[in-house]
Write a protein that holds these residues in place. Structure first.
Motif, PDB file in Angstrom:
ATOM      1  N   ARG A 213       0.456  -1.249   0.269  1.00 28.19           N
ATOM      2  CA  ARG A 213      -0.274   0.201  -0.178  1.00 28.19           C
ATOM      3  C   ARG A 213       0.811   1.175   0.087  1.00 28.19           C
ATOM      4  O   ARG A 213       1.864   0.703   0.831  1.00 28.19           O
ATOM      5  N   PRO A 214       0.929   2.809  -0.632  1.00 30.53           N
ATOM      6  CA  PRO A 214      -0.600   2.740  -1.441  1.00 30.53           C
ATOM      7  C   PRO A 214      -0.306   2.211  -2.807  1.00 30.53           C
ATOM      8  O   PRO A 214       0.160   2.323  -3.203  1.00 30.53           O
TER       9      PRO A 214
ATOM     10  N   CYS B 219     -11.616   6.455   1.931  1.00 31.44           N
ATOM     11  CA  CYS B 219     -10.222   6.275   2.276  1.00 31.44           C
ATOM     12  C   CYS B 219     -10.568   5.495   4.427  1.00 31.44           C
ATOM     13  O   CYS B 219     -11.936   5.906   4.507  1.00 31.44           O
ATOM     14  N   SER B 220      -9.951   4.181   4.326  1.00 31.09           N
ATOM     15  CA  SER B 220     -10.077   4.220   5.994  1.00 31.09           C
ATOM     16  C   SER B 220      -9.297   4.519   6.727  1.00 31.09           C
ATOM     17  O   SER B 220      -8.656   3.478   8.176  1.00 31.09           O
ATOM     18  N   ALA B 221      -8.416   4.962   6.155  1.00 33.57           N
ATOM     19  CA  ALA B 221      -7.230   5.421   7.220  1.00 33.57           C
ATOM     20  C   ALA B 221      -6.334   4.596   7.493  1.00 33.57           C
ATOM     21  O   ALA B 221      -6.465   4.507   9.377  1.00 33.57           O
ATOM     22  N   CYS B 222      -6.007   3.747   7.150  1.00 33.64           N
ATOM     23  CA  CYS B 222      -5.579   2.442   7.318  1.00 33.64           C
ATOM     24  C   CYS B 222      -3.629   3.134   7.979  1.00 33.64           C
ATOM     25  O   CYS B 222      -2.905   2.289   8.431  1.00 33.64           O
ATOM     26  N   GLY B 223      -3.047   4.529   7.514  1.00 28.37           N
ATOM     27  CA  GLY B 223      -2.000   4.590   7.771  1.00 28.37           C
ATOM     28  C   GLY B 223      -1.196   4.949   6.886  1.00 28.37           C
ATOM     29  O   GLY B 223      -0.187   4.912   7.060  1.00 28.37           O
ATOM     30  N   ALA B 224      -1.430   3.948   5.342  1.00 25.86           N
ATOM     31  CA  ALA B 224      -0.394   4.335   4.535  1.00 25.86           C
ATOM     32  C   ALA B 224      -0.383   5.368   3.825  1.00 25.86           C
ATOM     33  O   ALA B 224       0.622   5.988   2.704  1.00 25.86           O
ATOM     34  N   ASN B 225      -1.741   6.339   3.784  1.00 28.87           N
ATOM     35  CA  ASN B 225      -1.045   7.665   3.272  1.00 28.87           C
ATOM     36  C   ASN B 225      -0.092   8.648   3.740  1.00 28.87           C
ATOM     37  O   ASN B 225       0.427   9.563   3.661  1.00 28.87           O
TER      38      ASN B 225
ATOM     39  N   VAL C 196      -3.538   6.650  -4.323  1.00 30.90           N
ATOM     40  CA  VAL C 196      -4.417   6.337  -4.184  1.00 30.90           C
ATOM     41  C   VAL C 196      -4.949   7.345  -3.319  1.00 30.90           C
ATOM     42  O   VAL C 196      -6.306   7.957  -3.468  1.00 30.90           O
ATOM     43  N   CYS C 197      -4.076   7.608  -2.082  1.00 32.46           N
ATOM     44  CA  CYS C 197      -4.713   7.911  -0.706  1.00 32.46           C
ATOM     45  C   CYS C 197      -4.871   9.851  -1.109  1.00 32.46           C
ATOM     46  O   CYS C 197      -5.725  10.451  -0.663  1.00 32.46           O
TER      47      CYS C 197
ATOM     48  N   ARG D  53     -12.042  11.533  -5.287  1.00 35.18           N
ATOM     49  CA  ARG D  53     -12.988  10.768  -4.837  1.00 35.18           C
ATOM     50  C   ARG D  53     -13.951  10.956  -5.522  1.00 35.18           C
ATOM     51  O   ARG D  53     -14.540  12.022  -4.744  1.00 35.18           O
TER      52      ARG D  53
ATOM     53  N   CYS E  48     -10.521   1.532  -1.581  1.00 33.48           N
ATOM     54  CA  CYS E  48      -9.449   2.574  -1.333  1.00 33.48           C
ATOM     55  C   CYS E  48      -9.908   3.462  -2.559  1.00 33.48           C
ATOM     56  O   CYS E  48     -10.294   4.609  -1.593  1.00 33.48           O
TER      57      CYS E  48
END
Ligand code: SF4
Lengths: 617, 241
Positions: free
Chosen positions: A282-283, A600-606, A612-613, A617, A596
């Protein structure tokens, strides 16, 4: 030479690279100032040469004046024996230089079952196996690849480990080694300390593990405070501008995937909760269709391959797929070059595309529902439902397809026997659908070929299921037997299953800690090699050696508590531990997490500030 | 597709006007360690890289239309083999060589080439004899003794897997005068009618004349020429169109 497939040991392929600097050193014994890397793939040539990372890094490490790269593969048993008998050291294909002469020996690790082969290559290359036994002039042994994210079971053997994408990290590392070489290779320890300062480089010897008296892993401590306590992976921000090998080495003999490749994107928007590949990359970062078109034409011209593969974790998620495939087909008109399009989601567009473009007709359609019931598919966040599958297949059957392959996993968290039986029920529905479609269309049905293939779920680090218990051998076997029984009632199904024993062992290695180093060493010494090849794998021997070290299956496979420190917690892939925990809870609640591009589920990869972050959208 | 399927394919396609480039090639070193099917692929890809107007076979899996004179076993060098490449438009020999040679991997080279418009016979069907040089310590003397025999029975598996004995003596035409103690130079039958593989010849030297199999396994074998016609009136492949 009386070995099997001698072509794998000789090199000399089209597009092979041999640098002048290196040749000069070999011819005149002059000093080569470039850092010489041996890129090692711990399996046979035919598998290694099918690996895209190898082709990319080979090109990259030959692209600058101060660095050169040659290839080395694992010799098969017959060659291994011959080399030992005649005291021939393992050598590179390009200049036939022994491994010990290189400055850097780099491994790419794609699967845990290749661990023993790493030791084989080091030993045949006459390099001390353990990092702590190496002298100043020994090569620096490094590795990267998906398995490197939890390298603890092999930490004794590597001097440094790459966390992340090679194109981002490798040259920075090589420059550090260049300084070491220019300085006359004086202080290896100091050099490794410098390497550890490079963001994304992990030097295992600078950390010490701690275990409880009961034998539980407690923590991994940096040996002092100059050593980073957390290593975050490094990734390429802009794939369009990064070097790509448009003139890859073209093997002379037949290899496993004998085609050229384009890489559409890295990462995956989907977030299947068991999927390590999806999370660690990711991302999502795409290449533009224009870049890919240009690279595709060049590759086809430079290799002469008649097949171009589209690589990514999910072809259909590539946003410019239609533009890309149209462009390529137009460019290849009259040259009979086909496209291979793996993991396409089947719809009208896809069926049409396969008809026009590809060689998939031969192999049929593939689906990976992974689980047999909707409940369990929701648990693993597989964004596909029965209706999707059946309506896609209806289209395919109407279009004349009759061969379908279905991939499932057994042993997923919360799985019950109903879920197992659900696999057979789904297969039955597919068979019925085939005959229904034939009847509706008024054609005489052929017999459809439906293949059901199951593998065993292995909890992997850096997934929502990293804490899960793995099924026992008995549970796996019971599920397999139950499914086999149920599938007997579906006439057109052929059932293929993967070995349970290898999955159990792989499960131990995947979530292992440093105590496995000696187990792997002993296993190798006892004769284990090429464990990824089923007939070579000796389960009893591995389990025996594990036990002789006071370790057991339970210690690694029974799972971890949420509060436990995990052996790989000092590594960050960007996706936060908190996100994984939340995903785990959602799994138990059978709740889907949007992909994504939906939300965005705010996984941290931003944190990597790209991909994609940052799409609108 | 197998070699003879391809030949059949070519015959089927005879309505298409073909302009054939007949290339004589050599291989050695790394390229000698691959099998015949792999060698075919190496040539196909080189011709595709060269962007020549090659014709493709019909059918589901179209491939460049190449026909080889005689399969080359793993480990055998050659200095005189032939391949026919069928083109859609005339391609002159110089252009063929100039474009293909840079695209071949090291250790593989086109030595000469002729252009043939609409050949009548398939290249495979014209081959009847092959010349080999076999280099191994002291092999010439026992090999020449083998030539002095009237009958040389060798066991081999037939198509059904049964072991049968055949006499290979009629397939051994003659040794050449220029043989030295460690290098024997021979002419044997080759092609689709009757063919003697050099490894079988060497094995016969071991079995019937007591030559050391260990030395035999290190033998360097080079195919130096191919011929058509009927012995003693043999002729070069170039002219057999
Ligand atoms: S931060 Fe959001 S968009 Fe980016 S990878 Fe994570 S979930 Fe996807």
């Amino acid at each position: 030479m009386s070995v099997e497939s001698p072509g794998r040991y000789v090199g000399g392929e089209k597009n092979q690279i041999i640098k002048e600097d290196v040749l000069k050193e070999l011819r005149e014994r002059g000093e080569c100032t470039a850092v010489r890397t041996a890129f090692c793939f711990p399996d046979v040539y035919e598998i290694g040469m099918s690996n895209l990372a190898l082709q990319i890094l080979y090109k990259l490490l030959n692209s600058e004046d101060y660095t050169s790269c040659e290839r080395v593969f694992s010799p098969w048993h017959d060659m291994d024996r011959k080399m030992r008998e005649n005291d021939i050291p393992l050598y590179s294909l390009e200049t036939k230089s022994p491994l010990y002469e290189f400055d850097v020996v780099a491994f790419t690790l794609g699967y845990e079952m290749a661990f023993a082969n790493v030791l084989q290559m080091l030993e045949l290359g006459k390099i001390p196996l353990k990092s702590c036994d190496r002298k100043e002039t020994d090569p620096i042994i490094v590795c990267g690849g998906p398995v490197a994210y939890n390298i603890e079971p092999m930490s004794d053997f590597f001097d440094a480990v790459f966390m992340g994408e090679g194109e981002e990290l490798d040259l920075e590392f090589i420059q550090e080694i260049k300084k070491y070489k220019d300085g006359g290779k004086k202080d290896r320890q100091a050099m490794l300390r410098e390497v550890a300062k490079i963001e994304g480089m992990y030097v295992p010897s600078l950390y010490e593990p701690e275990y409880s008296p009961e034998g539980k892993f407690i923590a991994l401590h940096p040996i002092d405070d100059t050593v980073p306590s957390k290593i975050t992976k490094r990734i390429i921000k802009d794939l369009d501008s990064v070097l790509y090998p448009t003139a890859p080495v073209v093997p002379n003999n037949n290899i496993v995937h004998d085609r050229a490749y384009l890489e559409l994107f890295r990462g995956c928007i989907r977030g299947c909760r068991f999927c390590q590949a999806g999370y660690i990359t990711r991302p999502v970062r795409e290449k533009s269709a224009d870049t890919l078109l240009a690279q595709g034409k060049e590759i086809e011209h430079n290799t002469g391959y008649d097949e171009l593969g589209m690589l990514s974790l999910s072809t259909s998620d590539y946003t410019e797929l239609a533009k890309l495939t149209d462009g390529l087909l137009c460019a290849f008109d009259g040259r009979h070059t086909s496209l291979s399009l793996p993991s396409l989601r089947i719809d009208n567009f896809a069926l049409d595309l396969m008809e026009k473009a590809s060689s998939t007709r031969k192999t049929g359609l593939t689906f990976a529902p992974e689980a047999g019931t909707q409940r369990l598919r929701d648990v693993i966040n597989k964004g596909i439902n029965e209706e999707n599958i059946l309506s896609a297949l209806r289209l395919a059957f109407m279009g004349g397809w009759s061969t379908v392959k279905l991939y499932f996993m057994l042993g997923l968290p919360t799985e019950t026997m109903d879920d197992v039986r659900g696999i057979a029920e789904l297969a039955k529905k597919i068979e019925d659908l085939y005959y229904d479609v034939a009847r509706e269309m008024g054609v005489k049905p052929r017999r459809p070929e439906i293949t059901v293939s199951t593998s065993m779920f292995i909890p992997k680090p850096f997934t929502a299921f990293q804490w899960e218990k793995q099924n026992t051998m008995e549970e796996f076997l019971e599920k397999q037997a139950c499914l086999r029984e149920c599938l007997k009632k579906v006439r057109s199904v052929r059932y293929i299953w993967h070995g349970v024993e290898t999955s159990v062992w792989e499960g131990i290695l995947a979530r292992g800690d440093r105590r496995l180093n000696d187990v792997i060493l002993d296993g190798y010494k006892a004769g284990s090699l090429f464990d990824a090849w089923d007939d070579n794998f000796n389960y009893e021997r591995w389990m025996g050696i594990l036990a002789s070290h006071g370790l057991s299956w339970e210690m690694y496979a029974r799972g971890y508590e949420c509060g436990d420190v995990l052996p790989w917690d000092h590594i960050s892939v960007g996706v936060s531990r908190n996100f994984f925990l939340k995903e785990r809870e959602r799994a138990y609640r059978e709740e889907i997490t949007p992909n994504c591009r939906e939300k965005c589920s705010a996984c941290g990869a931003n944190c990597f500030k790209t991909g994609v972050c940052y799409e609108t959208r | 597709m197998r070699q003879d399927d391809r030949a059949a394919e070519m015959t089927r396609q005879q309505h298409l006007t073909q302009y054939v480039c007949r290339a004589r090639f050599a291989r050695k070193g790394a390229l000698s360690f691959i099998g015949h099917l792999d060698l075919m692929k190496v040539f196909e890809r080189a011709i595709r890289r060269a962007e020549l107007p090659i014709l493709y076979t019909q059918g589901y899996n179209p491939r460049p239309m190449l026909v080889f004179a005689l399969p080359l076993g793993v480990g055998i060098d050659t200095t005189g083999d032939y391949v026919d490449a069928a083109m859609a438009v005339p391609v002159n020999a110089e252009e063929f060589m100039a474009k293909v040679n840079p695209e071949l991997p090291q250790d593989l080279e086109v030595l000469s080439c002729i252009s043939i418009d609409e050949p009548k016979r398939s290249l495979m069907s014209v081959v009847t004899y092959a010349e080999y040089e076999i280099e191994a310590p002291g092999i010439t003397e026992p090999a020449l003794r083998l030539f002095a025999r009237d009958e040389i029975l060798m066991e081999k598996k037939n198509k059904k897997g049964k072991i049968v004995s055949t006499d290979i003596r009629p397939l051994m035409v003659k040794p050449f005068e220029d043989s030295t103690a460690d290098k024997v130079h021979v002419l044997v039958s080759a092609g689709s009618v009757s063919n003697l593989r050099p490894d079988i010849f060497i094995r016969a030297v071991c079995i019937h004349e007591g030559y050391d199999p260990d030395k035999a396994s290190e033998a360097v074998i080079t195919r130096t020429a191919l011929f058509g016609g009927e012995y003693p009136d043999i002729e070069g492949i170039e002219g057999l169109v």
